[in-house]
Design a protein around this motif. Structure first.
Motif, short mmCIF file in Angstrom:
data_model
loop_
_atom_site.label_atom_id
_atom_site.label_comp_id
_atom_site.label_asym_id
_atom_site.label_seq_id
_atom_site.Cartn_x
_atom_site.Cartn_y
_atom_site.Cartn_z
N VAL A 387 1.27 -1.40 0.14
CA VAL A 387 -0.17 -0.01 0.27
C VAL A 387 0.71 1.56 0.03
O VAL A 387 0.38 2.61 -0.08
N ASP A 400 -4.35 6.99 1.59
CA ASP A 400 -4.57 5.35 0.76
C ASP A 400 -3.54 4.32 2.39
O ASP A 400 -3.04 3.54 2.52
N HIS A 403 -4.85 4.16 5.33
CA HIS A 403 -5.76 3.78 5.44
C HIS A 403 -5.01 2.14 5.66
O HIS A 403 -5.97 1.32 6.51
#
Length: 472
Positions: A387, A400, A403
């Motif tokens: 990610v 992102d 998260h």
């Protein structure tokens, strides 16, 4: 029960002393060492994750062999006591090589000394767990003894967590005080082992006619027992839950929730310290409701407490402290209850087969914990890398990436622990069943001891030497 005397608190406390460095090592290895090797030593996330995963996969095959060796050890010094003594210098040497490592070490260096440290910790953990099953024979006394072991482990964890706070701003406190933690472990490990082996008696069950070398079929029979299948599965998924939070703790609270380094240490201190109260509470609840029911309650409570962390606003210590205390309180019941339940299964196995297999049974659950730990570090670090999360100090991460970090830390452990608690629905080996098992074992052991005394008396009358006593 006449055959199951209650152990005195001084003996239980001395026996539990070794849990302090064992728990401290587990905490540092799960929380501080991975970050230490990435941020200070300079290894990549993928390399560190791979190192922990490789070592765990190798090490998980070691525990069953150690358990078998311990169960078959019969020397004058004891069955499990000599193994505890053996494990201490191994842990001390590996701790020195890892905790005081310098930048520039190779991946091979990390893997080698991690493996040695894991083997040493396995020896200490298995020896103490199996020894505890032999000295605490009552169903409820086991909940108490393993609860005290957990509490002493909490004290060891709290003491080692205080080091970064005490050394903040000092040269010795650089890189989270990992070097100071290493010296703490090198000093406390031999001292606590010495206290344990000098004070604690060791009772060795009288040998039976069916005692023989373990066969592969015997090993498979232990694994496939319905009770052990449940325990192994539950221990595996429960280990995955808190194990994931341990590997990601510093990243989550520092980068996602915006707490400073000292604040993350304080929050972790409250999380660990909560176990001092929680372990006593869950031990008490297990005595009142039964071990399996207490474990199911703790699993549901963990899901609630872990969920609350996402509701707490970032950088709010006044709310984060009670939140982390609550999570630590409910999580502290997992390990002692499972270990007490394994001891109950070991009694049932010895009644049915006449063989002492406590060491091997504990090896089965510790192996699942190691597999879980390997998966948590390897998978979670790999996901973070996918990610785009950057673990370097001062790095700026995308929303992102943050998260993804939050999902890994908060919600994955909830599902895993909940599944572990659900595994004990319909559990049969409760206090009544175990009481009957112990009654039959006590009768059989008494008859075996009486027969041994007659044999001894006959040997003395013929000029022979009496055998060693079963309790040392």
């Amino acid at each position: 029960m006449a055959g199951s005397p209650r152990l005195s608190l001084p003996v239980v406390s001395a026996f539990s002393a070794t849990a302090a460095p064992i728990a401290a090592i587990a905490l540092v290895m799960g929380v501080y060492l991975p970050r230490f090797f990435t941020s200070h030593i300079g290894l990549t996330l993928g390399a560190v994750g791979a190192a922990f995963g490789i070592v765990r996969l190798i090490d998980m095959a070691v525990d069953p062999l150690l358990g078998l060796a311990m169960d078959r050890t019969k020397i004058g010094f004891g069955r499990y006591r000599p193994w505890l003594v053996l494990g201490a210098p191994i842990v001390m040497a590996a701790t020195y090589m890892l905790f005081l490592a310098s930048p520039g070490i190779s991946l091979g260096y990390l893997i080698t000394w991690l493996l040695i440290l894991y083997v040493g910790v396995s020896i200490l953990t298995l020896a103490q767990a199996a020894w505890g099953a032999s000295i605490a024979t009552g169903y409820h006394d086991r909940s108490r003894v393993y609860g005290v072991i957990q509490a002493v482990g909490v004290l060891g964890s709290v003491m080692i967590l205080l080091l970064p706070l005490l050394l903040a701003g000092k040269p010795a406190g650089a890189h989270g005080g990992v070097g100071a933690m290493g010296w703490f472990l090198i000093i406390t490990t031999p001292l606590t082992v010495l206290l344990c082996v000098l004070v604690t008696p060791e009772r060795i069950a009288p040998p039976s006619d069916s005692e023989e070398r373990v066969r592969l079929a015997d090993y498979w029979a232990l694994i496939t027992r319905p009770e052990m299948l449940r325990l192994v599965f539950a221990d595996f998924v429960i280990a995955l839950g808190p194990g994931t939070t341990a590997a990601l703790y510093l990243f989550f609270f520092h980068d996602a929730r915006h707490y400073t380094g000292p604040q993350t240490s304080i929050l972790l201190l409250f999380y660990i310290a909560a176990g001092l109260v929680g372990s006593m509470f869950w031990g008490w609840l297990a005595q009142k409701t039964g071990k399996h029911r207490a474990l199911m309650v703790s699993a549901v409570a963990y899901a609630v407490a872990q969920s609350m962390l996402m509701i707490i606003p970032p950088a709010t210590m006044s709310l984060a402290i009670p939140g982390m205390f609550g999570v630590g309180f409910v999580a502290s019941g997992f390990v002692p209850i499972v270990r007490a339940m394994v001891a109950d299964v070991a009694d049932e196995v010895r009644l049915e087969t006449g063989k002492e297999r406590a060491g091997l049974l504990y090896a089965l659950v510790t192996t699942t914990q190691k597999i879980g730990a390997a998966i948590t570090v390897t998978v979670s670090y790999t996901v973070l890398q996918l990610v785009g999360y950057n673990p370097k100090e001062g790095a700026v991460n995308t929303p992102d990436a943050i998260h993804g970090l939050e999902l890994c830390y908060v919600f994955a452990p909830i599902l895993l622990v909940f599944l572990g608690g659900a595994a004990f629905i319909g559990w049969k080996l409760d206090a009544n069943r175990h009481g009957e098992v112990r009654r039959q074992l006590d009768i059989r052991d008494a008859l075996a001891a009486e027969a041994a005394q007659l044999t001894t008396a006959s040997g003395i009358s013929l000029g022979g030497e009496p055998p060693a006593a079963n309790q040392r």
